[in-house]
Design a protein around this motif. Structure first.
Motif, PDB file in Angstrom:
ATOM      1  N   ILE A 133       0.800  -1.179  -0.065  1.00  0.00           N
ATOM      2  CA  ILE A 133      -0.038   0.127   0.068  1.00  0.00           C
ATOM      3  C   ILE A 133       0.729   1.357  -0.086  1.00  0.00           C
ATOM      4  CG2 ILE A 133      -1.764   1.219   1.420  1.00  0.00           C
ATOM      5  CD1 ILE A 133      -3.011  -0.786   0.272  1.00  0.00           C
ATOM      6  N   ARG A 134       0.477   2.122  -0.834  1.00  0.00           N
ATOM      7  CA  ARG A 134       0.872   3.534  -0.649  1.00  0.00           C
ATOM      8  C   ARG A 134      -0.021   4.499  -0.559  1.00  0.00           C
ATOM      9  NH1 ARG A 134       6.089   3.989  -4.918  1.00  0.00           N
ATOM     10  NH2 ARG A 134       7.073   1.952  -4.612  1.00  0.00           N
ATOM     11  N   PHE A 135       0.223   5.648   0.250  1.00  0.00           N
ATOM     12  CA  PHE A 135      -0.836   6.734   0.400  1.00  0.00           C
ATOM     13  C   PHE A 135      -0.552   7.935  -0.463  1.00  0.00           C
ATOM     14  CE2 PHE A 135      -1.301   4.305   4.579  1.00  0.00           C
ATOM     15  CZ  PHE A 135      -2.601   3.935   4.247  1.00  0.00           C
ATOM     16  N   GLU A 136      -1.540   8.596  -1.134  1.00  0.00           N
ATOM     17  CA  GLU A 136      -1.420   9.799  -1.573  1.00  0.00           C
ATOM     18  C   GLU A 136      -2.035  10.830  -0.552  1.00  0.00           C
ATOM     19  OE1 GLU A 136      -3.930  11.466  -5.001  1.00  0.00           O
ATOM     20  OE2 GLU A 136      -2.111  10.496  -5.989  1.00  0.00           O
ATOM     21  N   SER A 137      -1.256  11.661  -0.366  1.00  0.00           N
ATOM     22  CA  SER A 137      -1.575  12.786   0.608  1.00  0.00           C
ATOM     23  C   SER A 137      -2.740  13.719   0.102  1.00  0.00           C
ATOM     24  CB  SER A 137      -0.424  13.784   0.724  1.00  0.00           C
ATOM     25  OG  SER A 137      -0.729  14.831   1.790  1.00  0.00           O
ATOM     26  N   PRO A 138      -3.736  13.801   1.069  1.00  0.00           N
ATOM     27  CA  PRO A 138      -3.575  13.556   2.571  1.00  0.00           C
ATOM     28  C   PRO A 138      -4.120  12.423   3.333  1.00  0.00           C
ATOM     29  CG  PRO A 138      -5.676  14.780   2.096  1.00  0.00           C
ATOM     30  CD  PRO A 138      -4.911  14.300   0.580  1.00  0.00           C
ATOM     31  N   VAL A 139      -4.301  11.351   2.354  1.00  0.00           N
ATOM     32  CA  VAL A 139      -4.872  10.146   2.770  1.00  0.00           C
ATOM     33  C   VAL A 139      -3.887   9.418   3.728  1.00  0.00           C
ATOM     34  CG1 VAL A 139      -5.921   7.909   2.297  1.00  0.00           C
ATOM     35  CG2 VAL A 139      -6.272   9.854   0.929  1.00  0.00           C
ATOM     36  N   THR A 140      -4.205   9.141   4.932  1.00  0.00           N
ATOM     37  CA  THR A 140      -2.985   8.230   5.879  1.00  0.00           C
ATOM     38  C   THR A 140      -3.635   6.878   6.260  1.00  0.00           C
ATOM     39  OG1 THR A 140      -3.922   9.509   7.783  1.00  0.00           O
ATOM     40  CG2 THR A 140      -2.252  10.599   6.436  1.00  0.00           C
ATOM     41  N   GLN A 141      -4.583   6.387   5.875  1.00  0.00           N
ATOM     42  CA  GLN A 141      -5.017   5.117   6.407  1.00  0.00           C
ATOM     43  C   GLN A 141      -6.233   4.703   5.693  1.00  0.00           C
ATOM     44  OE1 GLN A 141      -6.911   4.539  10.635  1.00  0.00           O
ATOM     45  NE2 GLN A 141      -6.384   6.792  10.474  1.00  0.00           N
ATOM     46  N   ILE A 142      -6.557   3.350   5.605  1.00  0.00           N
ATOM     47  CA  ILE A 142      -7.921   2.952   4.923  1.00  0.00           C
ATOM     48  C   ILE A 142      -8.297   1.573   5.849  1.00  0.00           C
ATOM     49  CG2 ILE A 142      -6.352   1.410   3.300  1.00  0.00           C
ATOM     50  CD1 ILE A 142      -8.971   1.915   1.323  1.00  0.00           C
ATOM     51  N   LYS A 143      -9.579   1.381   5.995  1.00  0.00           N
ATOM     52  CA  LYS A 143      -9.955   0.538   6.799  1.00  0.00           C
ATOM     53  C   LYS A 143     -10.810  -0.579   5.933  1.00  0.00           C
ATOM     54  CE  LYS A 143     -12.178  -0.687  11.062  1.00  0.00           C
ATOM     55  NZ  LYS A 143     -13.322  -1.811  10.621  1.00  0.00           N
ATOM     56  N   ILE A 144     -10.366  -1.864   5.876  1.00  0.00           N
ATOM     57  CA  ILE A 144     -11.352  -2.803   4.940  1.00  0.00           C
ATOM     58  C   ILE A 144     -11.617  -3.769   6.078  1.00  0.00           C
ATOM     59  CG2 ILE A 144     -11.154  -4.187   3.144  1.00  0.00           C
ATOM     60  CD1 ILE A 144      -8.502  -2.584   2.563  1.00  0.00           C
ATOM     61  N   GLY A 145     -12.756  -3.947   6.714  1.00  0.00           N
ATOM     62  CA  GLY A 145     -13.150  -4.724   7.628  1.00  0.00           C
ATOM     63  C   GLY A 145     -12.332  -4.853   8.775  1.00  0.00           C
ATOM     64  N   ARG A 146     -11.873  -6.121   8.952  1.00  0.00           N
ATOM     65  CA  ARG A 146     -10.966  -6.260  10.195  1.00  0.00           C
ATOM     66  C   ARG A 146      -9.399  -5.980   9.888  1.00  0.00           C
ATOM     67  NH1 ARG A 146     -11.698 -10.717  13.713  1.00  0.00           N
ATOM     68  NH2 ARG A 146     -13.854 -11.613  13.831  1.00  0.00           N
ATOM     69  N   VAL A 147      -9.208  -5.283   8.605  1.00  0.00           N
ATOM     70  CA  VAL A 147      -7.858  -4.952   8.156  1.00  0.00           C
ATOM     71  C   VAL A 147      -7.809  -3.439   8.051  1.00  0.00           C
ATOM     72  CG1 VAL A 147      -6.242  -5.258   6.393  1.00  0.00           C
ATOM     73  CG2 VAL A 147      -7.663  -7.247   6.971  1.00  0.00           C
ATOM     74  N   LYS A 148      -6.699  -2.959   8.587  1.00  0.00           N
ATOM     75  CA  LYS A 148      -6.424  -1.505   8.396  1.00  0.00           C
ATOM     76  C   LYS A 148      -4.993  -1.143   7.998  1.00  0.00           C
ATOM     77  CE  LYS A 148      -7.918   1.398  11.587  1.00  0.00           C
ATOM     78  NZ  LYS A 148      -7.868   2.238  12.899  1.00  0.00           N
ATOM     79  N   ALA A 149      -4.736  -0.353   6.782  1.00  0.00           N
ATOM     80  CA  ALA A 149      -3.284   0.100   6.592  1.00  0.00           C
ATOM     81  C   ALA A 149      -3.400   1.335   7.038  1.00  0.00           C
ATOM     82  CB  ALA A 149      -3.460  -0.101   4.954  1.00  0.00           C
ATOM     83  N   MET A 150      -2.330   1.640   7.498  1.00  0.00           N
ATOM     84  CA  MET A 150      -1.799   2.903   7.917  1.00  0.00           C
ATOM     85  C   MET A 150      -0.584   3.356   8.368  1.00  0.00           C
ATOM     86  SD  MET A 150      -3.077   2.489  12.161  1.00  0.00           S
ATOM     87  CE  MET A 150      -3.037   4.398  12.535  1.00  0.00           C
ATOM     88  N   PHE A 284     -19.786  -0.620   0.964  1.00  0.00           N
ATOM     89  CA  PHE A 284     -18.755  -1.300   0.916  1.00  0.00           C
ATOM     90  C   PHE A 284     -18.243  -1.628   2.363  1.00  0.00           C
ATOM     91  CE2 PHE A 284     -14.152  -1.140   2.162  1.00  0.00           C
ATOM     92  CZ  PHE A 284     -13.498  -1.794   0.715  1.00  0.00           C
ATOM     93  N   THR A 285     -18.679  -1.036   3.428  1.00  0.00           N
ATOM     94  CA  THR A 285     -18.582  -1.056   4.971  1.00  0.00           C
ATOM     95  C   THR A 285     -19.375  -2.463   5.192  1.00  0.00           C
ATOM     96  OG1 THR A 285     -20.005   0.668   5.369  1.00  0.00           O
ATOM     97  CG2 THR A 285     -17.534   0.935   5.444  1.00  0.00           C
ATOM     98  N   THR A 286     -20.592  -2.229   4.824  1.00  0.00           N
ATOM     99  CA  THR A 286     -21.569  -3.414   5.126  1.00  0.00           C
ATOM    100  C   THR A 286     -21.135  -4.455   4.663  1.00  0.00           C
ATOM    101  OG1 THR A 286     -23.385  -1.803   5.194  1.00  0.00           O
ATOM    102  CG2 THR A 286     -24.172  -4.127   5.158  1.00  0.00           C
ATOM    103  N   SER A 287     -20.889  -4.822   3.303  1.00  0.00           N
ATOM    104  CA  SER A 287     -20.208  -5.969   2.710  1.00  0.00           C
ATOM    105  C   SER A 287     -18.908  -6.489   3.749  1.00  0.00           C
ATOM    106  CB  SER A 287     -20.050  -5.740   1.327  1.00  0.00           C
ATOM    107  OG  SER A 287     -21.269  -5.492   0.604  1.00  0.00           O
ATOM    108  N   ALA A 288     -18.086  -5.598   3.860  1.00  0.00           N
ATOM    109  CA  ALA A 288     -16.745  -5.741   4.598  1.00  0.00           C
ATOM    110  C   ALA A 288     -17.104  -6.633   5.963  1.00  0.00           C
ATOM    111  CB  ALA A 288     -15.905  -4.581   4.683  1.00  0.00           C
TER     112      ALA A 288
END
Length: 435
Positions: A133-150, A284-288
């Motif tokens: 994963i790489r973040f393009e500013s200003p994004v610093t994290q993303i959550k996908i169900g039980r998994v988070k990249a930050m 997305f969040t409900t399906s996750a």
């Protein structure tokens, strides 16, 4: 608890209790026969040293312990089980039983089984370096169900706020390392994964990586326009928690001619504002939530399994492995419990239904699936690795298209059997999904 209301009944399982009782009794008998010394022991057999003294591991002990471990494993299922961990718990309790001297075997059995189930019902936060994963500013994290990249710096700050006096500090750096100063410093890659894992401690890495694989495929198929060096069709996707070799390590020789080096820049997923917006939609969040904690026998359960195998397919470097993983994903989605139905024809027809309502095009797609399935069958049943890149890529394209359609059009809460019945009915010429 991972197994909810079923656990108390499973802890009283007749076969499990019988194996546990036989194991502790055999352990006690062996300890008494040795009389706490090594003089009477059979030198050809293993022994165990602990609070109960030196205990010769007899055939009776081995058989009863093996039975106990395998029965517990069957009851607890794969995520919650690590056979060596169960075996160690058994040995520890056996020594305590021998050392106690007058403890009732029924009480010792109950205590041993309770610890096995207690350890199996644990949850962990799994922290791992993120190479995907790489973040393009200003994004610093993303959550996908039980998994988070930050960003690791952000995770470290959050952890410090929770545990300000903790003697272990996690800091961002170039890679993983441990430093022992007045504090223990854990250096982690600048981007990290945080995964909530329900598993016995010994299985956390394996289960955590699988959840990351599910999350990556789900995000990949949910967002349409990826930027950056996106892992396109046929590109080997980097391992999410391990570094990728930038240069080929080997030399190709043809007489005096040598070819050495070479390589490519590993692909990645660029998380920009558009991707973040996709991940924050209610759909997305409900399906996750469904995919990471699916109801038993639901479509979500099968889709979740398939998403993980799709990622494994993209990670594989070998063409034959890739094709095998992609068809494993397809079968996870489309195989049913009807043992009388011909597998290849059923999967081919149902795959075609998912991809088009044009009956002429359905026939063409079904034939293409059958051709690719022939390579899969030759690989599985005869070990034939004769798979072209076009075949592996064709399997990937079909598999990802099917999962994309299902994620977009179908309620994941429905029973998988109901989904299969709907698709089967449509395979005779009706529109899908049904109005």
């Amino acid at each position: 608890m991972a197994n909810g209301k079923k656990q108390p009944q499973e802890m009283k399982d007749k076969e499990l209790v019988e194996f546990a009782t036989a194991f502790l009794n055999a352990y006690s008998a062996s300890a008494k026969s040795a009389d706490g010394s090594s003089a009477t022991m059979n030198r050809d057999r293993p022994y165990s040293l602990g609070p109960g003294g030196i205990v010769e591991i007899t055939e009776e002990i081995s058989e009863a312990q093996s039975g106990f471990v395998h029965r517990a494993a069957k009851l607890l299922k794969s995520k919650a089980v690590h056979e060596k961990a169960i075996s160690k718990i058994g040995t520890d309790h056996a020594h305590k039983f021998v050392a106690a001297g007058n403890k009732k075997v029924e009480d010792a059995v109950a205590s041993m089984i309770e610890e096995v189930f207690e350890k199996a019902a644990t949850s962990f936060e799994y922290l791992a370096p993120n190479y995907l994963i790489r973040f393009e500013s200003p994004v610093t994290q993303i959550k996908i169900g039980r998994v988070k990249a930050m960003r690791t710096a952000d995770f470290s700050a959050e952890r410090k706020a929770l545990y300000p006096d903790h003697q272990v500090e996690i800091v961002p750096g170039n890679g993983f390392s441990l430093q022992f100063t007045p504090k223990i410093i854990i250096e982690m890659r600048a981007i990290c994964w945080i995964v909530n894992v329900d598993a016995v401690a010994e299985n956390v890495e394996e289960e955590g990586k699988w959840l990351i694989d599910v999350a990556v495929s789900y995000l990949r198929l949910s967002h349409e326009q990826w930027l950056g060096n996106y892992p396109r069709l046929g590109i080997v996707e980097p391992h999410p928690v391990r570094s990728t070799l930038l240069h080929n390590e080997g030399v190709k020789m043809q007489g005096p001619r040598l070819l050495a080096g070479g390589g490519s820049v590993p692909a990645w997923y660029e998380i920009d504002a558009a991707v973040l917006a996709t991940s924050e939609t209610s759909k997305f969040t409900t399906s996750a939530d469904l995919l990471f904690d699916p109801p038993k026998k639901s479509l979500a359960e099968r889709v979740s399994q398939g998403l993980g195998w799709l990622t494994r397919g993209r990670q594989a470097e070998d063409r034959a492995e890739r094709l095998l993983y992609f068809f494993t994903a397809i079968e996870a989605l489309l195989s049913n419990d009807d043992k009388t139905a011909p597998v290849v024809q059923t999967i081919a027809r149902h795959a075609a239904v998912l991809l088009t309502n044009d009956n002429v095009a359905r026939a063409e797609i079904a034939n293409e699936v059958k051709k690719l399935y022939a390579f899969r069958s030759a690989l599985v049943h005869a070990g034939n690795r004769g798979v072209l890149w076009s075949g592996a890529n064709g399997a990937q394209m079909l598999a990802e298209a099917m999962f994309s359609v299902v994620l977009e059009k179908v309620d994941l809460k429905i029973k998988h059997e109901s989904f299969c019945n709907e698709v089967a009915a449509a395979s005779y010429g009706a529109a899908w999904p049904p109005p």
